[in-house]
Design a protein around this motif. Structure first.
Motif, PDB file in Angstrom:
ATOM      1  N   VAL A  59      14.728   0.895   2.126  1.00  0.00           N
ATOM      2  CA  VAL A  59      13.386   0.738   2.039  1.00  0.00           C
ATOM      3  C   VAL A  59      12.451  -0.926   2.001  1.00  0.00           C
ATOM      4  CG1 VAL A  59      11.013   1.001   1.062  1.00  0.00           C
ATOM      5  CG2 VAL A  59      13.251   2.343   0.566  1.00  0.00           C
ATOM      6  N   GLN A  60      12.058  -1.160   3.404  1.00  0.00           N
ATOM      7  CA  GLN A  60      11.749  -2.693   4.031  1.00  0.00           C
ATOM      8  C   GLN A  60       9.973  -2.401   3.638  1.00  0.00           C
ATOM      9  OE1 GLN A  60      10.303  -3.466   7.544  1.00  0.00           O
ATOM     10  NE2 GLN A  60      11.024  -5.320   8.115  1.00  0.00           N
ATOM     11  N   GLY A  61      10.116  -3.747   2.734  1.00  0.00           N
ATOM     12  CA  GLY A  61       8.972  -4.201   2.057  1.00  0.00           C
ATOM     13  C   GLY A  61       8.425  -5.171   2.799  1.00  0.00           C
ATOM     14  N   ALA A  62       7.120  -5.753   2.520  1.00  0.00           N
ATOM     15  CA  ALA A  62       6.325  -6.596   3.339  1.00  0.00           C
ATOM     16  C   ALA A  62       6.374  -7.839   4.710  1.00  0.00           C
ATOM     17  CB  ALA A  62       4.620  -6.580   3.126  1.00  0.00           C
ATOM     18  N   GLU A  63       7.665  -8.322   2.794  1.00  0.00           N
ATOM     19  CA  GLU A  63       7.677 -10.053   2.708  1.00  0.00           C
ATOM     20  C   GLU A  63       8.741 -10.221   3.848  1.00  0.00           C
ATOM     21  OE1 GLU A  63       7.211  -8.226   0.569  1.00  0.00           O
ATOM     22  OE2 GLU A  63       6.449  -8.575  -1.335  1.00  0.00           O
ATOM     23  N   ALA A  64       9.112  -8.620   4.838  1.00  0.00           N
ATOM     24  CA  ALA A  64      10.564  -8.937   5.467  1.00  0.00           C
ATOM     25  C   ALA A  64      10.268  -9.545   6.827  1.00  0.00           C
ATOM     26  CB  ALA A  64      11.266  -7.636   5.799  1.00  0.00           C
ATOM     27  N   GLY A  65      11.720 -10.396   7.067  1.00  0.00           N
ATOM     28  CA  GLY A  65      11.396 -10.920   8.187  1.00  0.00           C
ATOM     29  C   GLY A  65      11.632 -10.353  10.084  1.00  0.00           C
ATOM     30  N   GLY A  66      11.195 -10.937  10.739  1.00  0.00           N
ATOM     31  CA  GLY A  66      10.959  -9.798  11.641  1.00  0.00           C
ATOM     32  C   GLY A  66      10.736  -8.742  11.958  1.00  0.00           C
ATOM     33  N   HIS A  67      11.204  -7.493  12.641  1.00  0.00           N
ATOM     34  CA  HIS A  67       9.727  -6.856  13.105  1.00  0.00           C
ATOM     35  C   HIS A  67      10.460  -5.793  11.702  1.00  0.00           C
ATOM     36  CE1 HIS A  67      10.001  -8.341  17.115  1.00  0.00           C
ATOM     37  NE2 HIS A  67       8.679  -7.628  17.176  1.00  0.00           N
ATOM     38  N   GLY A  68       8.686  -5.453  11.322  1.00  0.00           N
ATOM     39  CA  GLY A  68       8.479  -4.916   9.958  1.00  0.00           C
ATOM     40  C   GLY A  68       6.677  -3.952   9.945  1.00  0.00           C
ATOM     41  N   ARG A  69       6.214  -3.174   9.528  1.00  0.00           N
ATOM     42  CA  ARG A  69       5.613  -2.201   9.368  1.00  0.00           C
ATOM     43  C   ARG A  69       4.013  -3.853   9.645  1.00  0.00           C
ATOM     44  NH1 ARG A  69       5.485   2.368   9.954  1.00  0.00           N
ATOM     45  NH2 ARG A  69       3.703   2.497   9.727  1.00  0.00           N
ATOM     46  N   ALA A  70       2.945  -4.361  10.718  1.00  0.00           N
ATOM     47  CA  ALA A  70       2.339  -4.386  11.555  1.00  0.00           C
ATOM     48  C   ALA A  70       0.761  -4.533  10.469  1.00  0.00           C
ATOM     49  CB  ALA A  70       1.906  -4.461  12.412  1.00  0.00           C
ATOM     50  N   LYS A  71       0.842  -3.348  10.166  1.00  0.00           N
ATOM     51  CA  LYS A  71      -1.154  -3.277   9.229  1.00  0.00           C
ATOM     52  C   LYS A  71      -0.429  -3.086   7.683  1.00  0.00           C
ATOM     53  CE  LYS A  71      -3.842  -4.229  12.994  1.00  0.00           C
ATOM     54  NZ  LYS A  71      -4.726  -3.653  14.212  1.00  0.00           N
ATOM     55  N   ASP A  72       0.691  -1.902   7.581  1.00  0.00           N
ATOM     56  CA  ASP A  72       0.204  -0.755   6.455  1.00  0.00           C
ATOM     57  C   ASP A  72       1.463  -1.314   5.876  1.00  0.00           C
ATOM     58  OD1 ASP A  72       2.385   0.233   8.284  1.00  0.00           O
ATOM     59  OD2 ASP A  72       1.271   2.120   8.593  1.00  0.00           O
ATOM     60  N   GLY A  73       2.223  -2.497   6.011  1.00  0.00           N
ATOM     61  CA  GLY A  73       3.212  -2.863   5.252  1.00  0.00           C
ATOM     62  C   GLY A  73       3.220  -3.391   3.277  1.00  0.00           C
ATOM     63  N   LEU A  74       3.682  -2.690   2.660  1.00  0.00           N
ATOM     64  CA  LEU A  74       3.300  -3.658   1.213  1.00  0.00           C
ATOM     65  C   LEU A  74       4.442  -3.901   0.642  1.00  0.00           C
ATOM     66  CD1 LEU A  74       1.219  -3.098  -1.353  1.00  0.00           C
ATOM     67  CD2 LEU A  74       2.321  -0.872  -1.623  1.00  0.00           C
ATOM     68  N   GLY A  75       4.021  -4.789  -0.186  1.00  0.00           N
ATOM     69  CA  GLY A  75       5.602  -5.837  -1.557  1.00  0.00           C
ATOM     70  C   GLY A  75       6.603  -4.404  -1.997  1.00  0.00           C
ATOM     71  N   LEU A  76       7.346  -4.983  -1.932  1.00  0.00           N
ATOM     72  CA  LEU A  76       8.362  -4.042  -2.431  1.00  0.00           C
ATOM     73  C   LEU A  76       8.186  -3.489  -4.338  1.00  0.00           C
ATOM     74  CD1 LEU A  76      11.797  -5.288  -1.213  1.00  0.00           C
ATOM     75  CD2 LEU A  76      10.851  -3.023  -0.821  1.00  0.00           C
ATOM     76  N   ILE A  77       7.785  -4.359  -4.416  1.00  0.00           N
ATOM     77  CA  ILE A  77       7.116  -4.449  -6.296  1.00  0.00           C
ATOM     78  C   ILE A  77       6.510  -3.103  -6.452  1.00  0.00           C
ATOM     79  CG2 ILE A  77       5.467  -5.655  -6.620  1.00  0.00           C
ATOM     80  CD1 ILE A  77       7.204  -6.929  -9.583  1.00  0.00           C
ATOM     81  N   ALA A  78       5.879  -2.825  -5.620  1.00  0.00           N
ATOM     82  CA  ALA A  78       4.947  -1.890  -5.749  1.00  0.00           C
ATOM     83  C   ALA A  78       5.364  -0.511  -4.586  1.00  0.00           C
ATOM     84  CB  ALA A  78       3.328  -1.986  -5.116  1.00  0.00           C
ATOM     85  N   LEU A  79       6.048  -0.775  -3.771  1.00  0.00           N
ATOM     86  CA  LEU A  79       6.127   0.171  -2.788  1.00  0.00           C
ATOM     87  C   LEU A  79       7.327   0.956  -3.269  1.00  0.00           C
ATOM     88  CD1 LEU A  79       6.021   1.312   0.552  1.00  0.00           C
ATOM     89  CD2 LEU A  79       7.373  -0.110   0.847  1.00  0.00           C
ATOM     90  N   LEU A  80       8.110  -0.033  -3.764  1.00  0.00           N
ATOM     91  CA  LEU A  80       9.872   1.076  -3.932  1.00  0.00           C
ATOM     92  C   LEU A  80       9.994   1.916  -4.506  1.00  0.00           C
ATOM     93  CD1 LEU A  80      12.586   1.054  -3.544  1.00  0.00           C
ATOM     94  CD2 LEU A  80      13.384  -1.251  -4.724  1.00  0.00           C
ATOM     95  N   PRO A  81       9.148   1.955  -6.459  1.00  0.00           N
ATOM     96  CA  PRO A  81       9.232   2.579  -7.069  1.00  0.00           C
ATOM     97  C   PRO A  81       8.127   3.331  -6.101  1.00  0.00           C
ATOM     98  CG  PRO A  81       8.155   0.743  -7.848  1.00  0.00           C
ATOM     99  CD  PRO A  81       8.563   0.431  -6.669  1.00  0.00           C
ATOM    100  N   GLU A  82       7.388   3.114  -5.589  1.00  0.00           N
ATOM    101  CA  GLU A  82       6.636   5.145  -5.485  1.00  0.00           C
ATOM    102  C   GLU A  82       7.618   5.625  -3.876  1.00  0.00           C
ATOM    103  OE1 GLU A  82       3.032   4.106  -3.953  1.00  0.00           O
ATOM    104  OE2 GLU A  82       1.843   6.095  -4.033  1.00  0.00           O
ATOM    105  N   VAL A  83       7.989   5.328  -3.372  1.00  0.00           N
ATOM    106  CA  VAL A  83       8.985   5.571  -2.568  1.00  0.00           C
ATOM    107  C   VAL A  83       9.968   6.123  -3.091  1.00  0.00           C
ATOM    108  CG1 VAL A  83      10.631   5.392  -1.072  1.00  0.00           C
ATOM    109  CG2 VAL A  83       8.776   4.436  -0.732  1.00  0.00           C
TER     110      VAL A  83
END
Lengths: 329, 329
Positions: free
Chosen positions: A137-161
């Motif tokens: 589960v890659q959060g918006a803070e990641a380097g290199g390629h990740g979601r361009a527009k619909d990313g989210l920080g891990l603190i909210a993304l990870l528990p929901e996933v």
């Protein structure tokens, strides 16, 4: 960027090193075979990695939109990496299904890791034909390629996933913005079984990157303002074709600043190509070269060997969870 | 949005409730005094909050760019809230200094909490004339007003701020994207001494918001795509003047969708004002009213009383840190 030496060093220290997709610079069967052969020889010379299984003690990352499936399957069948990491399909879950089926058939013992960056992708996995062995589960803070527009920080993304995939029992690995034991421990609290670090290993002794790039990762701080997501550097490097859902996070330098100020691409491209010839001086605040890195660069202050990175993170995590947890681990 | 009843309920459960800046709807001395008087009476009727100190067992939030300093100081001097929360100065650290000095003089025992959202602001605090008693570090996932463009997720922001302020010994509270014990435990790992929740309390029984708004917070999920930062709703509500560094995160509804599609503001404003008259139906995917909320909305599934929210989070945190930690707490 993660070549055989770094991948093996990570696995040797008790992690699981992955060869990056960029290892296959020409994306040919020969490139991948060469890298995996090198892993085999490194493994043979390592006392710490026991050759008791027929699987290579490293994984291999694939960018599905650009990597050739037949090339990948042949190499997986021949070298049997213990895991593959599937990322960035052009055709969504359907492509993940195709790759997963072929990998399973070619090497049933090879784990399939799938990287996602959104809740929608997580739900898509539940309809997949092959259940992955792990989900990154890659959060918006990641380097290199990740979601361009619909990313989210891990603190909210990870528990929901984690909630969405709870019934599947698939272990989750957290990626993005984790560079030390604090982030790693946090990710475990959020529902991850383990963590993935990329940018931290750019500052590993074994990383196969220019010294200028590596020093910039050590120097930079305050990722909120010193990094951004942009396709500019891809385009200056001649990389086109990433699915539109993705763009890379990079440390900002002159190229981006002048791009924002309206300087024409052709001029920027020319200066970029000249900077390439300048070597290490092409990176840094005055530089012009791509410096892909995550938003946690401010937590990275020194180059150290991969084994030290892993040991330090593990110790910090154990400290945070106290002695009781330590005994359980 | 956080009125006297909710603030007192939070403090009664062992947290520290803050009256939101929005309590002061007309921003008059009368509004604030009325709210604080109500807190006093609620406190008198509560067996759980001991009236052994002369300080009110709640805090008061101030938006420095819009709140009147003299009004604030008079109320603080009279009612002695145990803490004030200073946020969004138009004049940066200089304004924080002015407010801090005046609050200290008016009520030396009132704690000063300062909210920041960037590393630069954290470093600015080190040059402040009054050392704050606590710093609230707000990540990009937060609902309502936060950094418009230079925000960052807590997983990378918090440890870097913690490093910058390590020498100051000021306790940090984490805000933004935390809605349950997983996020709270993660924040403690990242370097916080405690956590702040806003959106979670929108779905508290005691919250002073419309039922339509509250039900939308419960319904919505996937904050990465269902929320955004925009000034549109501020402007439809007639709120102008926030310093340009800030914009609010809100759940997306028809107003924003049509704004993106190019519908003129005056039309949107007209429909918004009509929706206001419709009451609860004005919220929801087809609604048009401001629904400020954080990106962790997908973790909020039910309305419960504030005391239950706090107890549940505390239990989840203690579970994560094991029995050893529990004994220490």
């Amino acid at each position: 960027m993660c070549g055989p030496a770094l991948a093996v060093a990570v696995s040797r220290a008790g992690g699981l090193g992955f060869l990056g997709p960029n290892i296959k610079t020409q994306n040919t069967a020969a490139d991948l075979a060469e890298a995996l052969s090198l892993v085999e020889s490194l493994r043979a010379s390592s006392s710490a990695i026991s050759p008791t299984t027929s699987y290579l003690p490293i994984g291999v990352g694939f960018q599905l939109w650009s990597d050739d499936l037949e090339t990948a399957v042949s190499a997986i069948e021949k070298f049997k990496p213990c895991a593959v990491w599937l990322f960035a399909p052009a055709g969504g879950q359907k492509d993940l299904d195709t790759w997963s089926r072929r990998v399973r058939a070619a090497s049933p013992g090879t784990q399939i890791w799938i990287q996602i960056g959104t809740l929608a992708e997580a739900k898509g996995l539940l309809s997949g034909v092959e259940k992955p062995d792990a989900v990154v589960v890659q959060g918006a803070e990641a380097g290199g390629h990740g979601r361009a527009k619909d990313g989210l920080g891990l603190i909210a993304l990870l528990p929901e996933v984690a909630d969405a995939l709870a019934g599947s029992q698939i272990p989750l690995f957290a990626a993005g913005g984790i560079a030390d034991g604090r982030g790693a421990a946090a990710a475990l609290c959020l529902g991850a079984s383990g963590v993935v670090m990329g940018t931290r290993f750019l500052a590993a002794t074994e990383a196969r990157i220019s010294r200028g790039y590596q020093q910039e990762v050590v120097r930079a701080s305050d990722g909120a303002v010193s990094t951004t997501r942009t396709l500019l550097y891809n385009h200056m490097r001649g990389t086109f074709g990433w699915p539109e859902e993705y763009s890379p996070r990079t440390i900002i330098n002159q190229s981006f600043i002048e791009h924002q100020a309206g300087r024409p691409f052709e001029e920027l491209k020319g200066l970029h190509d000249e900077a390439l010839k300048a070597g290490d001086a092409g990176w840094g605040p005055e530089g012009r070269l791509a410096t892909y890195a995550g938003a946690a660069i401010g937590l990275i202050h020194e180059v150290k060997d991969a084994g030290s990175v892993i040991r330090d993170v593990r110790e910090q995590v154990l400290e945070r969870f106290g002695v009781g947890e330590k005994e359980k681990l």
